[in-house]
Design a protein around this motif. Structure first.
Motif, PDB file in Angstrom:
ATOM      1  N   GLY A 272       0.809  -1.209   0.000  1.00 37.50           N
ATOM      2  CA  GLY A 272       0.000   0.000   0.000  1.00 37.50           C
ATOM      3  C   GLY A 272       0.839   1.254   0.000  1.00 37.50           C
ATOM      4  O   GLY A 272       2.032   1.222   0.305  1.00 37.50           O
ATOM      5  N   ALA A 273       0.211   2.377  -0.373  1.00 35.42           N
ATOM      6  CA  ALA A 273       0.882   3.672  -0.364  1.00 35.42           C
ATOM      7  C   ALA A 273      -0.147   4.743  -0.087  1.00 35.42           C
ATOM      8  O   ALA A 273      -1.209   4.771  -0.719  1.00 35.42           O
ATOM      9  N   TRP A 274       0.132   5.627   0.886  1.00 32.32           N
ATOM     10  CA  TRP A 274      -0.781   6.712   1.209  1.00 32.32           C
ATOM     11  C   TRP A 274      -0.021   7.804   1.934  1.00 32.32           C
ATOM     12  O   TRP A 274       1.113   7.615   2.374  1.00 32.32           O
ATOM     13  N   SER A 276       0.677  10.120   5.079  1.00 29.44           N
ATOM     14  CA  SER A 276       0.524   9.916   6.510  1.00 29.44           C
ATOM     15  C   SER A 276       0.001  11.180   7.192  1.00 29.44           C
ATOM     16  O   SER A 276      -0.140  12.236   6.569  1.00 29.44           O
ATOM     17  N   ALA A 277      -0.245  11.065   8.486  1.00 27.31           N
ATOM     18  CA  ALA A 277      -0.740  12.204   9.260  1.00 27.31           C
ATOM     19  C   ALA A 277       0.269  13.343   9.307  1.00 27.31           C
ATOM     20  O   ALA A 277      -0.102  14.505   9.503  1.00 27.31           O
ATOM     21  N   THR A 278       1.550  13.042   9.111  1.00 21.13           N
ATOM     22  CA  THR A 278       2.580  14.082   9.163  1.00 21.13           C
ATOM     23  C   THR A 278       2.893  14.660   7.791  1.00 21.13           C
ATOM     24  O   THR A 278       3.794  15.484   7.658  1.00 21.13           O
ATOM     25  N   GLY A 279       2.155  14.229   6.767  1.00 24.55           N
ATOM     26  CA  GLY A 279       2.331  14.797   5.436  1.00 24.55           C
ATOM     27  C   GLY A 279       3.253  14.027   4.523  1.00 24.55           C
ATOM     28  O   GLY A 279       3.339  14.328   3.333  1.00 24.55           O
ATOM     29  N   GLY A 280       3.978  13.042   5.043  1.00 25.36           N
ATOM     30  CA  GLY A 280       4.849  12.238   4.209  1.00 25.36           C
ATOM     31  C   GLY A 280       4.107  11.058   3.623  1.00 25.36           C
ATOM     32  O   GLY A 280       3.064  10.641   4.123  1.00 25.36           O
ATOM     33  N   ALA A 281       4.652  10.510   2.545  1.00 22.03           N
ATOM     34  CA  ALA A 281       4.012   9.372   1.882  1.00 22.03           C
ATOM     35  C   ALA A 281       4.555   8.065   2.449  1.00 22.03           C
ATOM     36  O   ALA A 281       5.770   7.869   2.526  1.00 22.03           O
ATOM     37  N   ASN A 282       3.675   7.175   2.862  1.00 15.65           N
ATOM     38  CA  ASN A 282       4.041   5.856   3.361  1.00 15.65           C
ATOM     39  C   ASN A 282       4.059   4.856   2.219  1.00 15.65           C
ATOM     40  O   ASN A 282       3.310   4.967   1.252  1.00 15.65           O
ATOM     41  N   SER A 283       4.888   3.842   2.344  1.00 12.44           N
ATOM     42  CA  SER A 283       4.867   2.689   1.448  1.00 12.44           C
ATOM     43  C   SER A 283       5.053   1.456   2.311  1.00 12.44           C
ATOM     44  O   SER A 283       6.031   1.362   3.054  1.00 12.44           O
ATOM     45  N   VAL A 284       4.104   0.535   2.240  1.00 12.90           N
ATOM     46  CA  VAL A 284       4.036  -0.557   3.219  1.00 12.90           C
ATOM     47  C   VAL A 284       3.884  -1.898   2.518  1.00 12.90           C
ATOM     48  O   VAL A 284       3.136  -2.027   1.550  1.00 12.90           O
ATOM     49  N   THR A 285       4.628  -2.891   2.990  1.00 18.40           N
ATOM     50  CA  THR A 285       4.396  -4.284   2.592  1.00 18.40           C
ATOM     51  C   THR A 285       4.028  -5.078   3.837  1.00 18.40           C
ATOM     52  O   THR A 285       4.667  -4.917   4.874  1.00 18.40           O
ATOM     53  N   ALA A 286       3.006  -5.900   3.733  1.00 16.73           N
ATOM     54  CA  ALA A 286       2.584  -6.734   4.863  1.00 16.73           C
ATOM     55  C   ALA A 286       2.233  -8.118   4.353  1.00 16.73           C
ATOM     56  O   ALA A 286       1.832  -8.291   3.203  1.00 16.73           O
ATOM     57  N   PHE A 287       2.412  -9.120   5.209  1.00 15.10           N
ATOM     58  CA  PHE A 287       2.017 -10.495   4.913  1.00 15.10           C
ATOM     59  C   PHE A 287       0.813 -10.790   5.794  1.00 15.10           C
ATOM     60  O   PHE A 287       0.913 -10.758   7.016  1.00 15.10           O
ATOM     61  N   VAL A 504       4.822  18.106  -0.313  1.00  7.34           N
ATOM     62  CA  VAL A 504       4.031  17.568  -1.421  1.00  7.34           C
ATOM     63  C   VAL A 504       4.254  16.064  -1.432  1.00  7.34           C
ATOM     64  O   VAL A 504       5.384  15.583  -1.271  1.00  7.34           O
ATOM     65  N   SER A 505       3.184  15.314  -1.591  1.00  2.00           N
ATOM     66  CA  SER A 505       3.299  13.853  -1.567  1.00  2.00           C
ATOM     67  C   SER A 505       2.527  13.249  -2.724  1.00  2.00           C
ATOM     68  O   SER A 505       1.619  13.868  -3.294  1.00  2.00           O
ATOM     69  N   GLY A 506       2.900  12.048  -3.072  1.00  2.00           N
ATOM     70  CA  GLY A 506       2.194  11.300  -4.101  1.00  2.00           C
ATOM     71  C   GLY A 506       2.352   9.827  -3.849  1.00  2.00           C
ATOM     72  O   GLY A 506       3.255   9.389  -3.123  1.00  2.00           O
ATOM     73  N   GLN A 507       1.460   9.024  -4.434  1.00  2.00           N
ATOM     74  CA  GLN A 507       1.498   7.586  -4.202  1.00  2.00           C
ATOM     75  C   GLN A 507       0.851   6.817  -5.346  1.00  2.00           C
ATOM     76  O   GLN A 507       0.031   7.358  -6.085  1.00  2.00           O
ATOM     77  N   GLY A 508       1.246   5.565  -5.491  1.00  2.00           N
ATOM     78  CA  GLY A 508       0.664   4.692  -6.499  1.00  2.00           C
ATOM     79  C   GLY A 508       1.096   3.264  -6.269  1.00  2.00           C
ATOM     80  O   GLY A 508       2.056   2.996  -5.528  1.00  2.00           O
TER      81      GLY A 508
END
Length: 517
Positions: A272-274, A276-287, A504-508
């Motif tokens: 996933g990518a979104w 965050s509350a602090t304005g930065g973009a997260n990128s996450v992998t989970a099993f 500025v943030s972006g995600q995909g």
């Protein structure tokens, strides 16, 4: 005695260090490699070299594939030194080890099958073992094999032969043991004794193998203790020796020849990518398990309506809005089942807090590749994005790239070095004075990881610019999908330095296949 002399000369010969010998298929717990003055913490994929000393701590285990295709499984408390190893075609093959402490089980490879014991040997404090094509177990006890559940255990070297033959050589001469034979060597000056059954500690299962096999197996200490071994007694009937189950747990395959999905592995990978509350973009992998994802529909109409992934590495989503992009579905070869989409509104809770999701929260999930498949893989693979979401931002719509292969960077995977090379890419958002471009003109590097019992994926962090001047970063993570590990679900989050009010943030997200697939 001539054979013993030759073996000891080879084992102590100088100038044999630094040759590539193999790599770890499993390293669970406290596993380290001593190389010269350095000590390296071992992980899946870590290479081993001639001259290395491998140390396995308590409640830990390791499994190594050598370059001649032999497999060595190390039990807790083992210290094994690779005295000399050569299998490059440039010199005579040799595989010479010293078991200083603990024990291992091995299925020998080309060197053991095709060469004499002068080319393959394992030295213990009491004897040297030479073989020709076999599967055997050896444990050296030095005040560490007994216990409350086992009673006192005499020091010395114990072994058992599952298949083939071994020769045990010490000051008393050469002694041969065939399949289903068990032995004990008290000292270098004492002849090996035949045992009527295996000691109750000989086939202790490695913890990594136990996880991979699930509940299958017949080698537990408790079961073997019931076999009634007592080296000092001679019962009227010899109990049948237990047979170890299939050793190479990292390459189980189904009836069609494809790597099998192990029951112990989670069912799904999630990327996933979104923002965050602090304005930065997260990128996450989970099993994850199916229970962590709430879905509607099935097959090609399947969409994700909520997810709850516990743990600080991935966060948990709440109060999610509707999907504004129809998403996608790729059946792959019938077993990948990748799904992706975007939440347009609502809020999401991650490790930084709860926030609205400007630009949307992107997701992709699919059937997870068993980590053992990725751990055993070698060579290189070039992968391209062939489908995915249109990237979004908190400043406006996406305006660069006309296809996933142009929008998302190429990935060059090197399974030998466990590394990822990320290609160049640019993302432009907005229009007019409210626009800007993320540029990652140098690409970047990352790592391939495989976590025993969980899953396998990639991680990478890139450094670039926003609008040509502001520093920018990109975080990339992904999970391998499908039984063969030939698909990747990848999330990318990009973030600029503060523009005066907020970053500025972006995600995909995108799904990758090998080039030409």
């Amino acid at each position: 005695m001539r054979s013993l002399t030759v073996l000891l000369i080879l084992l102590s010969a100088p100038g044999l260090a630094s040759a590539q010998a193999g790599r770890f298929l499993l390293a669970v717990g406290d596993v380290a490699v001593a190389r010269g003055q350095a000590e390296i913490r071992a992980a899946t994929g870590t290479p081993v070299q001639s001259g290395d000393t491998i140390r396995v701590g308590p409640a830990s285990n390791a499994q190594i594939r050598m370059t001649d295709e032999s497999i060595v499984g190390l039990r807790p408390g083992t210290v094994l030194r690779i005295d000399a190893y050569e299998y490059s075609g440039q010199a005579e093959p040799r595989s010479l080890f010293s078991l200083l402490k603990g024990g291992f089980r091995t299925v020998t490879g080309a060197i053991g099958r095709l060469h004499s014991r002068e080319r393959y040997a394992v030295r213990t404090p009491t004897a040297t073992i030479g073989i020709r094509g076999t599967h055997y177990t050896v444990v050296h006890c030095d005040n560490d094999c007994g216990g409350a559940d086992r009673g006192p255990i005499a020091n010395g070297t114990y072994g058992g032969v599952t298949d083939g033959r071994i020769e045990v050589v010490n000051q008393t001469g050469e002694h041969e043991f065939a399949a289903n034979a068990f032995f004990y060597v008290a000292s270098a000056g004492t002849a090996p004794q035949n045992l009527i059954a295996p000691p109750n500690f000989l086939y202790d299962r490695l913890e990594g193998q136990a996880r991979s096999r699930g509940s299958r197996g017949n080698e537990s200490s408790e079961a073997l203790a019931r076999s009634g071994l007592n080296a000092e007694s001679r019962p009227s009937e010899v109990p049948p020796p237990p047979q170890p189950s299939s050793f190479i747990v990292t390459e189980q395959r189904n009836s069609s020849g494809q790597p099998a999905v192990l029951a112990a592995a989670p069912a799904l990978g999630f990327a996933g990518a979104w923002t965050s509350a602090t304005g930065g973009a997260n990128s996450v992998t989970a099993f994850v398990s199916s229970e962590m994802l709430t879905r509607t529909g099935s097959g090609t109409s399947q969409t994700l309506t909520a997810f709850n992934i516990p743990g600080t590495a991935s966060g948990a989503a709440t109060a999610l809005g509707p999907i504004n992009e129809s998403g996608g579905f790729d059946p792959g070869d019938g077993s990948v089942n990748a799904n992706w989409g975007i939440w347009a509104s609502g809020s999401i809770t991650d490790v930084t807090g709860t926030t609205s999701i400007p630009g949307g929260a992107h997701y992709i999930f699919g059937n997870l590749t068993p980590p053992e498949v990725i751990a055993a893989r070698a060579g290189t693979l070039l992968m391209f994005a062939f489908a995915g979401t249109t990237p979004t931002s908190n400043i406006g719509s996406f305006s660069s790239g006309t296809s996933p292969s142009q929008t998302y960077p190429t990935l060059s995977l090197n399974f030998d070095t466990r590394s990822v090379q990320v290609g160049v890419f640019n993302w432009s958002f907005g229009s007019g004075s409210g626009s800007g471009t993320f540029s990652f003109a140098q690409g970047g590097t990352g790592t391939i990881f495989a976590v025993p019992g969980r899953g396998a994926g990639i991680n990478a962090n890139l450094v670039g610019t926003f609008s040509g001047s502001l520093p920018a970063t990109a975080a990339m993570s992904g999970a391998f999908f499908g039984p063969a590990g030939d698909h990747l679900g990848v999330g990318i989050g990009v973030t600029s330095a503060s523009t005066g009010s907020a970053p500025v943030s972006g995600q995909g997200v995108a799904i990758y296949k090998p080039g030409g697939a």
